[in-house]
Design a protein around this motif. Structure first.
Motif, PDB file in Angstrom:
ATOM      1  N   ARG A 143       0.825  -1.212   0.000  1.00 23.93           N
ATOM      2  CA  ARG A 143       0.000   0.000   0.000  1.00 23.93           C
ATOM      3  C   ARG A 143       0.857   1.260   0.000  1.00 23.93           C
ATOM      4  O   ARG A 143       0.545   2.236  -0.683  1.00 23.93           O
ATOM      5  CB  ARG A 143      -0.921   0.001   1.218  1.00 23.93           C
ATOM      6  CG  ARG A 143      -1.925  -1.136   1.260  1.00 23.93           C
ATOM      7  CD  ARG A 143      -2.871  -1.098   0.095  1.00 23.93           C
ATOM      8  NE  ARG A 143      -3.887  -2.142   0.199  1.00 23.93           N
ATOM      9  CZ  ARG A 143      -4.740  -2.431  -0.760  1.00 23.93           C
ATOM     10  NH1 ARG A 143      -4.696  -1.775  -1.901  1.00 23.93           N
ATOM     11  NH2 ARG A 143      -5.635  -3.389  -0.596  1.00 23.93           N
ATOM     12  N   GLN A 146       2.052   1.880  -3.424  1.00 29.16           N
ATOM     13  CA  GLN A 146       0.993   2.412  -4.276  1.00 29.16           C
ATOM     14  C   GLN A 146       0.735   3.886  -4.012  1.00 29.16           C
ATOM     15  O   GLN A 146       0.400   4.635  -4.933  1.00 29.16           O
ATOM     16  CB  GLN A 146      -0.288   1.600  -4.071  1.00 29.16           C
ATOM     17  CG  GLN A 146      -0.199   0.165  -4.569  1.00 29.16           C
ATOM     18  CD  GLN A 146      -1.444  -0.631  -4.245  1.00 29.16           C
ATOM     19  OE1 GLN A 146      -2.272  -0.224  -3.435  1.00 29.16           O
ATOM     20  NE2 GLN A 146      -1.576  -1.787  -4.872  1.00 29.16           N
ATOM     21  N   PHE A 147       0.872   4.312  -2.758  1.00 27.11           N
ATOM     22  CA  PHE A 147       0.692   5.716  -2.395  1.00 27.11           C
ATOM     23  C   PHE A 147       1.954   6.539  -2.630  1.00 27.11           C
ATOM     24  O   PHE A 147       1.935   7.747  -2.406  1.00 27.11           O
ATOM     25  CB  PHE A 147       0.300   5.840  -0.921  1.00 27.11           C
ATOM     26  CG  PHE A 147      -1.177   5.710  -0.677  1.00 27.11           C
ATOM     27  CD1 PHE A 147      -2.063   6.658  -1.146  1.00 27.11           C
ATOM     28  CD2 PHE A 147      -1.678   4.631   0.025  1.00 27.11           C
ATOM     29  CE1 PHE A 147      -3.416   6.544  -0.913  1.00 27.11           C
ATOM     30  CE2 PHE A 147      -3.028   4.502   0.253  1.00 27.11           C
ATOM     31  CZ  PHE A 147      -3.906   5.455  -0.218  1.00 27.11           C
ATOM     32  N   ARG A 194      -2.474  12.997   3.533  1.00 25.33           N
ATOM     33  CA  ARG A 194      -3.289  12.145   2.680  1.00 25.33           C
ATOM     34  C   ARG A 194      -4.730  12.225   3.201  1.00 25.33           C
ATOM     35  O   ARG A 194      -4.947  12.398   4.408  1.00 25.33           O
ATOM     36  CB  ARG A 194      -2.808  10.691   2.687  1.00 25.33           C
ATOM     37  CG  ARG A 194      -1.482  10.459   2.001  1.00 25.33           C
ATOM     38  CD  ARG A 194      -1.554  10.765   0.515  1.00 25.33           C
ATOM     39  NE  ARG A 194      -0.324  10.421  -0.177  1.00 25.33           N
ATOM     40  CZ  ARG A 194       0.693  11.231  -0.326  1.00 25.33           C
ATOM     41  NH1 ARG A 194       0.650  12.439   0.207  1.00 25.33           N
ATOM     42  NH2 ARG A 194       1.779  10.862  -0.990  1.00 25.33           N
ATOM     43  N   GLU A 198      -8.818   9.287  -0.482  1.00 27.26           N
ATOM     44  CA  GLU A 198      -7.761   8.578  -1.199  1.00 27.26           C
ATOM     45  C   GLU A 198      -7.572   7.169  -0.654  1.00 27.26           C
ATOM     46  O   GLU A 198      -7.401   6.212  -1.422  1.00 27.26           O
ATOM     47  CB  GLU A 198      -6.460   9.370  -1.121  1.00 27.26           C
ATOM     48  CG  GLU A 198      -6.480  10.666  -1.896  1.00 27.26           C
ATOM     49  CD  GLU A 198      -5.213  11.470  -1.700  1.00 27.26           C
ATOM     50  OE1 GLU A 198      -4.624  11.895  -2.696  1.00 27.26           O
ATOM     51  OE2 GLU A 198      -4.807  11.660  -0.542  1.00 27.26           O
ATOM     52  N   PHE A 199      -7.620   7.036   0.657  1.00 26.02           N
ATOM     53  CA  PHE A 199      -7.465   5.713   1.253  1.00 26.02           C
ATOM     54  C   PHE A 199      -8.663   4.825   0.924  1.00 26.02           C
ATOM     55  O   PHE A 199      -8.501   3.627   0.670  1.00 26.02           O
ATOM     56  CB  PHE A 199      -7.304   5.832   2.768  1.00 26.02           C
ATOM     57  CG  PHE A 199      -5.896   6.103   3.209  1.00 26.02           C
ATOM     58  CD1 PHE A 199      -5.043   5.068   3.523  1.00 26.02           C
ATOM     59  CD2 PHE A 199      -5.413   7.394   3.296  1.00 26.02           C
ATOM     60  CE1 PHE A 199      -3.743   5.307   3.933  1.00 26.02           C
ATOM     61  CE2 PHE A 199      -4.116   7.647   3.701  1.00 26.02           C
ATOM     62  CZ  PHE A 199      -3.281   6.605   4.015  1.00 26.02           C
ATOM     63  N   ASP A 201     -10.596   5.007  -1.719  1.00 29.53           N
ATOM     64  CA  ASP A 201     -10.580   4.639  -3.131  1.00 29.53           C
ATOM     65  C   ASP A 201      -9.534   3.571  -3.429  1.00 29.53           C
ATOM     66  O   ASP A 201      -9.756   2.693  -4.268  1.00 29.53           O
ATOM     67  CB  ASP A 201     -10.323   5.878  -3.996  1.00 29.53           C
ATOM     68  CG  ASP A 201     -11.461   6.877  -3.931  1.00 29.53           C
ATOM     69  OD1 ASP A 201     -12.579   6.476  -3.526  1.00 29.53           O
ATOM     70  OD2 ASP A 201     -11.246   8.064  -4.260  1.00 29.53           O
ATOM     71  N   LEU A 202      -8.409   3.622  -2.749  1.00 29.37           N
ATOM     72  CA  LEU A 202      -7.336   2.688  -3.038  1.00 29.37           C
ATOM     73  C   LEU A 202      -7.523   1.349  -2.343  1.00 29.37           C
ATOM     74  O   LEU A 202      -7.290   0.294  -2.928  1.00 29.37           O
ATOM     75  CB  LEU A 202      -5.987   3.289  -2.635  1.00 29.37           C
ATOM     76  CG  LEU A 202      -4.748   2.444  -2.938  1.00 29.37           C
ATOM     77  CD1 LEU A 202      -4.608   2.218  -4.437  1.00 29.37           C
ATOM     78  CD2 LEU A 202      -3.495   3.102  -2.395  1.00 29.37           C
ATOM     79  N   THR A 203      -7.972   1.375  -1.091  1.00 30.97           N
ATOM     80  CA  THR A 203      -8.096   0.146  -0.314  1.00 30.97           C
ATOM     81  C   THR A 203      -9.483  -0.471  -0.389  1.00 30.97           C
ATOM     82  O   THR A 203      -9.678  -1.581   0.113  1.00 30.97           O
ATOM     83  CB  THR A 203      -7.753   0.422   1.158  1.00 30.97           C
ATOM     84  OG1 THR A 203      -8.654   1.427   1.680  1.00 30.97           O
ATOM     85  CG2 THR A 203      -6.328   0.928   1.292  1.00 30.97           C
ATOM     86  N   HIS A 204     -10.459   0.240  -0.967  1.00 28.95           N
ATOM     87  CA  HIS A 204     -11.841  -0.247  -1.070  1.00 28.95           C
ATOM     88  C   HIS A 204     -12.439  -0.516   0.302  1.00 28.95           C
ATOM     89  O   HIS A 204     -13.243  -1.445   0.478  1.00 28.95           O
ATOM     90  CB  HIS A 204     -11.910  -1.508  -1.940  1.00 28.95           C
ATOM     91  CG  HIS A 204     -11.358  -1.310  -3.321  1.00 28.95           C
ATOM     92  ND1 HIS A 204     -11.983  -0.527  -4.279  1.00 28.95           N
ATOM     93  CD2 HIS A 204     -10.222  -1.776  -3.907  1.00 28.95           C
ATOM     94  CE1 HIS A 204     -11.274  -0.533  -5.381  1.00 28.95           C
ATOM     95  NE2 HIS A 204     -10.188  -1.276  -5.187  1.00 28.95           N
ATOM     96  N   SER A 303     -10.779  14.837  -6.437  1.00 30.48           N
ATOM     97  CA  SER A 303     -11.750  13.799  -6.073  1.00 30.48           C
ATOM     98  C   SER A 303     -12.864  14.367  -5.206  1.00 30.48           C
ATOM     99  O   SER A 303     -13.209  13.830  -4.139  1.00 30.48           O
ATOM    100  CB  SER A 303     -11.056  12.630  -5.347  1.00 30.48           C
ATOM    101  OG  SER A 303     -10.085  12.037  -6.169  1.00 30.48           O
TER     102      SER A 303
END
Length: 344
Positions: A143, A146-147, A194, A198-199, A201-204, A303
């Motif tokens: 993760r 990715q960030f 952050r 954002e978290f 959207d990325l981690t669902h 976003s």
């Protein structure tokens, strides 16, 4: 009274002792070969035999030399001249967990023996709790990559997850939510801004579940004051990433930063989320300086919905005389007539 008496002479005990001698390397000493005696000797270390040899005459000057180089080794013949390291460095967070693993390949010609061996090795590697920690650490590293977060964030998040696991906090919650909450709190502690969106959207992970995990961890380990009052959560600190995506000049970002700070001092748009304030401030600043960006572009970068950007923009537009400095207008950078009235 006699005046011809000699002056008293100081005894040896009254004299100051001489200063202690100073010790240091003698720079005039040179290491040369006793056989060829060259001014610039060619002394080589032969690690294969453990000898110190003169390159000119071949005289052995020393033996049993300790090889201090890194231990590189390879067991494959097709890897070329770039071997791999013997093993990874020891992780201090994995206390009591065996870190020397054996990996068995599946390629056995279709007989299925290697698959059974790997299953047996997996069962013997450790308990379920240890495997969960190793899996969580790999997820945190993935993760963070990715960030595009630095390794310090990953280390802080791993330490926080280790504390959560050891003390039994958030039992029954999904591991994805716990790791995301640890990374989010680590970002706050390291002043790396952050957002929740954002978290999510990325981690669902849902915003409600992520907020619950963050709040529970913060209250359990007394991290709530630092996380809530952290200046990195301000909208002016998340502007650089948005401006990079919108390809805007640096001076536009600087003026937008000043507008956000001035709006906070006047209590404008208080209570709004940092992302909403950043989106509205970017839209206001871009039109003020003649670098207009559409609502769709800003909404995609930040976003945030276009309606929210318009709402914050209208609050800034009503107080434009308080937010725009006079020197910006005198320098020709800003013009109030460029601001759209309806926010379109």
């Amino acid at each position: 009274m006699a005046f011809n008496q000699p002056f008293p002479v100081a005894s040896p005990l009254m004299q100051k002792p001489p200063p202690p001698p100073s010790y240091g390397p003698d720079l005039a000493v040179r290491l040369i070969c006793p056989e060829c005696r060259e001014a610039t000797p060619d002394i080589r270390e032969e690690f294969g035999s453990g000898d110190l040899v003169c390159g000119a005459c071949g005289l052995v000057l020393g033996d049993r030399i300790i090889d201090t180089r890194s231990e590189w080794r390879t067991f494959a013949n097709d890897e070329g001249d770039d071997p791999s390291r013997v093993g990874a460095a020891t992780d201090p967070l994995l206390e009591g967990i065996e870190q020397l693993d054996t990996v068995i390949s599946f390629r056995d010609g279709g007989s299925g023996v290697a698959r059974e061996l790997q299953r047996a090795a997996t069962r013997a590697q450790g308990s379920r709790s240890e495997r969960n920690i190793l899996t969580a650490f790999r997820d945190i590293s993935t993760r963070c990559d990715q960030f595009a977060l630095p390794k310090t964030i990953s280390d802080i998040a791993k330490q926080l997850y280790k504390r959560v696991h050891d003390e039994g906090v958030l039992k029954g919650k999904p591991q994805e939510a716990i790791t995301a909450a640890c990374i989010f709190i680590a970002c706050r502690q390291a002043h790396v801004p952050r957002t929740f969106r954002e978290f999510c959207d990325l981690t669902h992970v849902s915003k409600k579940l992520l907020g619950f995990c963050c709040r529970t961890i913060s209250l359990t380990f007394n991290l709530a004051p630092g996380a809530s009052t952290n200046p990195s959560a301000g909208p002016e600190n998340i502007l650089p990433r948005y401006f990079n995506q919108l390809d805007l000049p640096t001076y536009v970002q600087s003026i937008c930063h000043d507008i956000i700070v001035e709006a906070r001092n006047h209590g404008i748009a208080d209570g709004r989320s940092p992302v909403s304030i950043a989106g509205g401030a970017i839209y206001f600043t871009c039109h003020l300086l003649g670098k207009p960006k559409s609502l769709r572009e800003i909404s995609s970068a930040a976003s945030v919905s276009e309606g929210t950007i318009k709402l914050v923009y209208k609050l800034y537009y009503d107080a434009k005389e308080k937010l725009v400095k006079e020197k910006w207008i005198q320098e020709g950078k800003a013009r109030l007539d460029r601001l759209p009235f309806d926010g379109k």
